[in-house]
Motif scaffolding. Structure first.
Motif, PDB file in Angstrom:
ATOM      1  N   LYS A 471       0.846  -1.181   0.000  1.00 52.87           N
ATOM      2  CA  LYS A 471       0.000   0.000   0.000  1.00 52.87           C
ATOM      3  C   LYS A 471       0.886   1.237   0.000  1.00 52.87           C
ATOM      4  O   LYS A 471       1.703   1.435   0.900  1.00 52.87           O
ATOM      5  CB  LYS A 471      -0.903   0.007   1.231  1.00 52.87           C
ATOM      6  CG  LYS A 471      -1.818   1.230   1.324  1.00 52.87           C
ATOM      7  CD  LYS A 471      -2.679   1.169   2.581  1.00 52.87           C
ATOM      8  CE  LYS A 471      -3.593   2.396   2.673  1.00 52.87           C
ATOM      9  NZ  LYS A 471      -4.418   2.368   3.911  1.00 52.87           N
ATOM     10  N   LEU A 472       0.739   2.052  -1.030  1.00 51.22           N
ATOM     11  CA  LEU A 472       1.488   3.296  -1.129  1.00 51.22           C
ATOM     12  C   LEU A 472       0.641   4.451  -0.618  1.00 51.22           C
ATOM     13  O   LEU A 472      -0.591   4.429  -0.734  1.00 51.22           O
ATOM     14  CB  LEU A 472       1.904   3.568  -2.574  1.00 51.22           C
ATOM     15  CG  LEU A 472       2.776   2.500  -3.245  1.00 51.22           C
ATOM     16  CD1 LEU A 472       3.171   2.959  -4.646  1.00 51.22           C
ATOM     17  CD2 LEU A 472       4.016   2.207  -2.427  1.00 51.22           C
ATOM     18  N   PRO A 473       1.258   5.476  -0.078  1.00 50.94           N
ATOM     19  CA  PRO A 473       0.471   6.585   0.472  1.00 50.94           C
ATOM     20  C   PRO A 473      -0.138   7.460  -0.618  1.00 50.94           C
ATOM     21  O   PRO A 473       0.283   7.424  -1.786  1.00 50.94           O
ATOM     22  CB  PRO A 473       1.517   7.369   1.272  1.00 50.94           C
ATOM     23  CG  PRO A 473       2.811   7.085   0.591  1.00 50.94           C
ATOM     24  CD  PRO A 473       2.707   5.660   0.114  1.00 50.94           C
ATOM     25  N   LYS A 474      -1.098   8.219  -0.249  1.00 50.12           N
ATOM     26  CA  LYS A 474      -1.722   9.185  -1.146  1.00 50.12           C
ATOM     27  C   LYS A 474      -0.810  10.392  -1.294  1.00 50.12           C
ATOM     28  O   LYS A 474      -0.221  10.868  -0.328  1.00 50.12           O
ATOM     29  CB  LYS A 474      -3.071   9.607  -0.565  1.00 50.12           C
ATOM     30  CG  LYS A 474      -3.820  10.647  -1.388  1.00 50.12           C
ATOM     31  CD  LYS A 474      -5.123  11.024  -0.707  1.00 50.12           C
ATOM     32  CE  LYS A 474      -5.857  12.102  -1.509  1.00 50.12           C
ATOM     33  NZ  LYS A 474      -7.129  12.497  -0.833  1.00 50.12           N
ATOM     34  N   GLY A 513      -7.637   7.332  -1.739  1.00 49.24           N
ATOM     35  CA  GLY A 513      -6.599   7.770  -2.657  1.00 49.24           C
ATOM     36  C   GLY A 513      -5.308   6.992  -2.552  1.00 49.24           C
ATOM     37  O   GLY A 513      -4.355   7.274  -3.283  1.00 49.24           O
ATOM     38  N   SER A 514      -5.230   6.009  -1.652  1.00 52.88           N
ATOM     39  CA  SER A 514      -4.026   5.190  -1.536  1.00 52.88           C
ATOM     40  C   SER A 514      -3.973   4.178  -2.678  1.00 52.88           C
ATOM     41  O   SER A 514      -5.005   3.689  -3.147  1.00 52.88           O
ATOM     42  CB  SER A 514      -4.013   4.450  -0.198  1.00 52.88           C
ATOM     43  OG  SER A 514      -3.942   5.364   0.877  1.00 52.88           O
ATOM     44  N   SER A 515      -2.752   3.871  -3.135  1.00 53.81           N
ATOM     45  CA  SER A 515      -2.556   2.932  -4.238  1.00 53.81           C
ATOM     46  C   SER A 515      -2.024   1.607  -3.718  1.00 53.81           C
ATOM     47  O   SER A 515      -1.276   1.578  -2.731  1.00 53.81           O
ATOM     48  CB  SER A 515      -1.557   3.510  -5.243  1.00 53.81           C
ATOM     49  OG  SER A 515      -1.980   4.779  -5.696  1.00 53.81           O
ATOM     50  N   TYR A 516      -2.366   0.523  -4.397  1.00 50.37           N
ATOM     51  CA  TYR A 516      -1.933  -0.819  -4.007  1.00 50.37           C
ATOM     52  C   TYR A 516      -1.279  -1.509  -5.201  1.00 50.37           C
ATOM     53  O   TYR A 516      -1.817  -1.512  -6.306  1.00 50.37           O
ATOM     54  CB  TYR A 516      -3.115  -1.657  -3.531  1.00 50.37           C
ATOM     55  CG  TYR A 516      -3.799  -1.124  -2.302  1.00 50.37           C
ATOM     56  CD1 TYR A 516      -3.577  -1.696  -1.048  1.00 50.37           C
ATOM     57  CD2 TYR A 516      -4.682  -0.046  -2.379  1.00 50.37           C
ATOM     58  CE1 TYR A 516      -4.205  -1.211   0.084  1.00 50.37           C
ATOM     59  CE2 TYR A 516      -5.309   0.446  -1.239  1.00 50.37           C
ATOM     60  CZ  TYR A 516      -5.071  -0.138  -0.020  1.00 50.37           C
ATOM     61  OH  TYR A 516      -5.695   0.340   1.104  1.00 50.37           O
TER      62      TYR A 516
END
Length: 554
Positions: A471-474, A513-516
C-alpha cells in the motif's frame, strides 16, 4: 441543541383522541411511539456527543496551555541532537551488549541451588553468602577470554556498536581503577579487560560504549536511601518540600564520599579510554541518587565537557522533581530514550519522536552468564532478527545481549545465534544500517524501512498467494500519484515483477486515494528458510502518465 416542544404531547391534549388509545389505531400507535422514542434517543445521543466533544476540546486546551515548569536540572535541550556523533549513533541499526564479571563464576547456581533471578544479581540472593561472593574475584582467571575473537564474532554478526559492563552492582571493576582495590588488578588474570575489548572492537570498526553501575555494593559510602516509592518522592519535591533519603547524618556524609568516588571513576574511564563514544548507566533509580539531581546534572555536564560528543542515555539522572528519563515537562533527559528494555514500542507515536534503542536478552531476563537455560524461554535467531527490523522501522536501534562464562567463553547457543543473525545481516543489513521509518504504513507481511529513495520491505509473513501487496500513500499534490518504479530482492538483485505490468489494472486505488501494488515473489523464494527483503523505488508521477509509464516498465 434542545428538544423541541413539538416532540411532546401538550398537557391539555385530550388523550382519548390520540391514536394509541383506540383499538382500531393500535398498529399506527405502535409506530408512533417507536418514532417518538427514536427521535428522543437521537437527540440524547447528539447532546451526549456534543458534551463529550466540548469536554475533549477543553481538556486538550488545558493540556496545550499547561504551564511550563521552570527546571534547572531537567532536559537541557528539546528535540534531537543534530551533531555528527549522534547521527552516527542513529545509523548503527544493530548493537551488542556484553554483561561480564565475577558473577559469571557461579553462573546462577550456588551450593547445588539454582537462582532464577537475573544471574548478575546473584549476590542479592538469600542463598548466596556475601562473603563467599565477595571473594570470587580471587578465582577470576578467564583462560578462554580472547577479546579479538569476541570482536571478530561481533563484526561477522553485523554489529555496529558494543556496550560493555565495566562495573556492575557488585562494584567489581574490570579495569584497574586506582580508586578501588576490588578490580581486575587483584585477580589472577590482572590484565585490563576493558582496554583489551576497547582496542579489539575499535580495530574491527565497532564503536564502544561503557556501561557503569551507579549502584556499588562494595563501597562503604553507598546507600540506596530508604524504601520510599519514587512517586512519593516526586510528590514531596513537587510540593516544594525537601526530601532526605538518608537515615542518619553519618549515612549522608558517607554518601558524599561515594559521590566523589563515582565521579573519580567516571573521569578515569574517560581518561583511560578516549576512543569510547558514550556511557551507559544503570541503577539510577536509587532514591539517594534521585535526590542528588543537581550534583548528577553537574557531573554529566563535566563529563560532556571532558569528552566532546559523548553520548549519554536517559538512565543517568533525574530532574529536581524526581522524574527520570523524561523531566516534569515531558522533555527527554539527555540524548536518547532508554526505557525500551526487553520490550519494543508498538508504533512510532509511542517513541514520541525521541531517539531510542532497545536492549534485549536472549533468554527471558538473563544478562550475565547463567549456566542453566532449561527453565527459561530462549529466543530464536528469527525472533531477534524480526525485533531488530521492527526497531529500525520505528527509528530505533536494537541491541542483543551476550553473557560470557567465568572462563571467558561465549556460550555455544549464543555463538550459534550470532552466526545465524550474521548470515542474514550479510545479505540484508542494508535494510537496517542508516535506514529508518519509511513513508509506508505498517503492513501485514512485515516491516518497511527507508534510506533515501530506497524502501526495504522485510517480509516475515509470506502470503500464501506468493504476492506482496504494498500500500502506497496518497500524494499530497493534486493529480499526482505514487507508483513503484523498481523492485528487486535485496540479497540477490533478482528483479521482482509487479502484477499486471503494462496494463491499466496494475494497481488499484481505494476511496481515500491510496494505491496498491502486488509484487510477485520469485520462485526462488516461494519456500524461504529465512525472512527476505525486497527493495523498491517509488516515484511520484502525474496520474495521466500512469499507463504510459507502466508500459515503459515492460
Amino acid at each position: 441543541m434542545a428538544a423541541s416542544k413539538a416532540d411532546f404531547p401538550s398537557p391539555t391534549t385530550d388523550t382519548t383522541s390520540l391514536p394509541f388509545v383506540r383499538n382500531e389505531g393500535r398498529r399506527w400507535a405502535v409506530g408512533y411511539k417507536e418514532t417518538y422514542i427514536i427521535r428522543i434517543m437521537k437527540r440524547i445521543l447528539f447532546l451526549s456527543a456534543l458534551l463529550c466533544a466540548t469536554f475533549s476540546i477543553r481538556m486538550h486546551a488545558q493540556t496545550d496551555d499547561k504551564e511550563h515548569i521552570p527546571l534547572k536540572h531537567g532536559a537541557h535541550r528539546t528535540g534531537r541532537r543534530t551533531d555528527a556523533a549522534m547521527q552516527r549513533w542513529r545509523e548503527y541499526g544493530l548493537g551488542q551488549f556484553i554483561h561480564w564479571g565475577v558473577y559469571a563464576i557461579p553462573g546462577g547456581v550456588w551450593d547445588g541451588k539454582t537462582y532464577t533471578g537475573a544471574a548478575e544479581w546473584i549476590r542479592s540472593w538469600k542463598e548466596m553468602p556475601n562473603d563467599a561472593y565477595d571473594n570470587l574475584y580471587k578465582q577470576f582467571n578467564p583462560a578462554n577470554f580472547d577479546a579479538k575473537r569476541w570482536a571478530v564474532q561481533a563484526k561477522e554478526m553485523g554489529v555496529r556498536y558494543m556496550i560493555f559492563t565495566t562495573k556492575h552492582h557488585d562494584g567489581f571493576c574490570l579495569w584497574p581503577s586506582k580508586y578501588s582495590d576490588y578490580t581486575i588488578a587483584a585477580t589472577p588474570y590482572k590484565k585490563d579487560i576493558v582496554k583489551e575489548l576497547v582496542d579489539a572492537y575499535a580495530s574491527e570498526g565497532i564503536d564502544v560504549y561503557l556501561y557503569f553501575s551507579i549502584i556499588d555494593w562494595s563501597h562503604p559510602g553507598y546507600t540506596p536511601g530508604d524504601n520510599a516509592n519514587p512517586a512519593q518522592v516526586r510528590q514531596a519535591l513537587a510540593a516544594g518540600e525537601s526530601y532526605n533519603p538518608f537515615k542518619s547524618k553519618e549515612q549522608e556524609e558517607k554518601y558524599e564520599t561515594f559521590k566523589t568516588f563515582t565521579r573519580n571513576q567516571l573521569l578515569e574511564l574517560l581518561d583511560n579510554y578516549p576512543e569510547i563514544k558514550g556511557l551507559w548507566f544503570d541503577g539510577s533509580w536509587d532514591i539517594s541518587w534521585i535526590c542528588n539531581a543537581a550534583w548528577a546534572d553537574s557531573l554529566g555536564l563535566e563529563l560532556r565537557e571532558k569528552h566532546p560528543g559523548l553520548i549519554i542515555g536517559s538512565r543517568f539522572r533525574a530532574d529536581e522533581l524526581g522524574y527520570r528519563h523524561v523531566d516534569a515537562n515531558g522533555d527527554l533527559i539527555d540524548d536518547y530514550d532508554q526505557r525500551f528494555e526487553r520490550n519494543l514500542p508498538n508504533n512510532l507515536e509511542e517513541t514520541r519522536g525521541f531517539d531510542w534503542d532497545c536492549v534485549m536478552t536472549i533468554p527471558e531476563n538473563q544478562w550475565g552468564y547463567h549456566r542453566d537455560w532449561s527453565w527459561t524461554y530462549v529466543k530464536t535467531p528469527y525472533e531477534l532478527i524480526e525485533m531488530a527490523v521492527k526497531a529500525n522501522s520505528l527509528d530505533g536501534n536494537f541491541v542483543i545481549n551476550f553473557g560470557p562464562d567465568g572462563n571467558g567463553a561465549i556460550r555455544k547457543e549464543e555463538c550459534e545465534i550470532a552466526k545465524e543473525i550474521g548470515i542474514w545481516m550479510a545479505k540484508n543489513g542494508e535494510a537496517l544500517y542508516g535506514a529508518h521509518h519509511s513513508i509506508l504504513e505498517k503492513q501485514d507481511w512485515g516491516y518497511s524501512t527507508q534510506n533515501g529513495d530506497n524502501i526495504y520491505l522485510s517480509v516475515f509473513n509470506k502470503p500464501i498467494n506468493n504476492m506482496i501487496r504494498v500500500k502506497l500513500p496518497k500524494s499530497n499534490k493534486k493529480d499526482m500519484i505514487y507508483i513503484i518504479a523498481k523492485a528487486e530482492i535485496l540479497s540477490t538483485k533478482e528483479i521482482v515483477r509487479i502484477n499486471g505490468n503494462g496494463k491499466s489494472g496494475a494497481y488499484y486505488r481505494d476511496k481515500s486515494g491510496s494505491s496498491y501494488y502486488d509484487l510477485i515473489i520469485p520462485e526462488s523464494l516461494r519456500n524461504p528458510a529465512a525472512p527476505f527483503v525486497i527493495v523498491i523505488e517509488i516515484k511520484e508521477i502525474n496520474k495521466g502518465d500512469l499507463e504510459s509509464y507502466q508500459q515503459a516498465l515492460t
